[in-house]
Design an enzyme around this catalytic site. Sequence first.
Site, mmCIF file in Angstrom:
data_model
loop_
_atom_site.group_PDB
_atom_site.id
_atom_site.type_symbol
_atom_site.label_atom_id
_atom_site.label_comp_id
_atom_site.label_asym_id
_atom_site.label_seq_id
_atom_site.Cartn_x
_atom_site.Cartn_y
_atom_site.Cartn_z
ATOM 1 N N ALA A 1 31.132 -14.156 -94.093
ATOM 2 C CA ALA A 1 31.363 -15.857 -94.084
ATOM 3 C C ALA A 1 30.306 -16.798 -94.024
ATOM 4 O O ALA A 1 29.205 -16.239 -94.065
ATOM 5 C CB ALA A 1 32.420 -16.016 -92.594
ATOM 6 N N ASN A 2 30.554 -17.970 -93.929
ATOM 7 C CA ASN A 2 29.434 -18.964 -93.953
ATOM 8 C C ASN A 2 29.808 -20.026 -92.871
ATOM 9 O O ASN A 2 30.582 -19.999 -92.266
ATOM 10 C CB ASN A 2 28.985 -19.439 -95.063
ATOM 11 C CG ASN A 2 30.319 -20.324 -95.761
ATOM 12 O OD1 ASN A 2 30.607 -21.368 -95.043
ATOM 13 N ND2 ASN A 2 30.806 -19.766 -96.859
ATOM 14 N N ARG A 3 28.932 -20.975 -92.697
ATOM 15 C CA ARG A 3 28.997 -21.812 -91.623
ATOM 16 C C ARG A 3 29.694 -23.024 -91.731
ATOM 17 O O ARG A 3 29.657 -24.086 -90.852
ATOM 18 C CB ARG A 3 27.613 -22.063 -90.993
ATOM 19 C CG ARG A 3 26.616 -21.250 -90.760
ATOM 20 C CD ARG A 3 25.058 -21.954 -90.334
ATOM 21 N NE ARG A 3 24.231 -20.687 -90.437
ATOM 22 C CZ ARG A 3 24.030 -19.950 -89.233
ATOM 23 N NH1 ARG A 3 24.860 -20.248 -88.121
ATOM 24 N NH2 ARG A 3 23.294 -18.972 -89.323
#
Length: 404
Positions: free
Chosen positions: A208-210
């Site tokens: 995932a990412n932020r």
Amino acid sequence: MSALAGKRIVLGVTGGIAAYKAIEVSRRLVDAGAHVVPIMTESAQHFIGTTTLSALASEPVQTDLWHNPSTPIPHTKFGQGADLILVAPATAKLLAAYRMGYSHDLLTNTLIATRAPVIVCPAMHTEMWEHPSVIDNIDTLRQRGVHVVEPESGRLAGGDVGAGRLASPEAIVAAAERVLGPRDLTGVQVIVSAGGTREPIDAVRVVANRSSGKQGYAVAAEALARGADVTLVSTVSLPAPVGAIVVPVETAAEMQAAIEQRAPSADVIVMAAAVADFRPVAAASGKIKKQDGVPEVLLEPTPDILAGLGATKPARQVLVGFAAETDDLVANAQIKLTKKNLDLIVANDVGASQVGFAHDTNAVTLLRPDAEPVEIDLAAKRDVARAVINTIVEIRASTQTGKD
Ligand code: PMT
């Protein structure tokens, strides 16, 4: 600058349990730069005191048609000076009086003595909201050009549940922005992607990412305020901007399918989402067990959705990318602008303070082919979204007239 900045808004509050929410509506309008003139009916004062609203609006609450120290002609003063009259909550009695022109108090007089646009936000019990008299009054007011922010379903006074709960302050303020703002995207089909994709490793873990989705949602809200029909392809569950069609997705592949299906009929596509560049080649169907040791996760590239859209872009379509960079912001974004055949790229230095992922603020550089870069200093994401939409409107205008 918000469409509400500098506007004089009469906020009418009538006597319903939802009157307390008018305080939050007032606060949001003031925060957006509006000058809020509050008027409360006698019944409203049974539900909230004038002191609270006076403190949070731009001037003291007006209540009195007859003994008003601020003006000898209160019945016309407030409506004539308004850019907008917003009644929240609007009771069944207010709707009936307004429909009939029965101007018995300060608020109903103000509603009659104005040429400003009017928004009513009804709130009442379900039986009342569904009563033929109320339906009839709402229909007539709509035909006269009055804007109606419909109530939601939910908990009502006395613990009842059903349709009739006042719309959220966010929805009410968004309606005010729509009414007062430029309508330069009316009927324009806009797709916005938002949030970070999640690529499964196994049944419980993801790459995932932020991305929080805030910047994409702000772009969607601004496009809606300007009259666009907006489809929001989203990986997050933030409250949807009122009027957006939300298509929930999780992975890059799902986002690609959702966007490509809708792209041919879109006039504008804005890819604000942070799409994962890599995903596990195969996701384990169950949970990978810790005691089996550290797994080796083989990655493969995801499809570049934006590059695909750029390769097949119809001439009338405006295609906008974002670039999340940590160094050489302009040079790297410029490469993406050209390579992906974009009309605009919004570059943000996600290593800078208060910029990019998850913050409420952003600072960006807007890059177009054959135009000087435009810097937007640190500002609320909604303000950045406004700058992006302004540029999209400019690009559409120059494409339509054939000049830049
Ligand atoms: O969501 P927030 O918390 O509000 O944060 C906002 C943001 C930082 C996510 C946003 O401002 C932003 O920069 N979005 C783009 C992030 C990104 O993926 O940048 P990129 O430089 O890696 O990609 C360039 C463009 O190609 C982007 O428009 C991206 O959506 C698109 N892309 C990237 C990879 C891929 N496989 N497919 C794509 O379509």
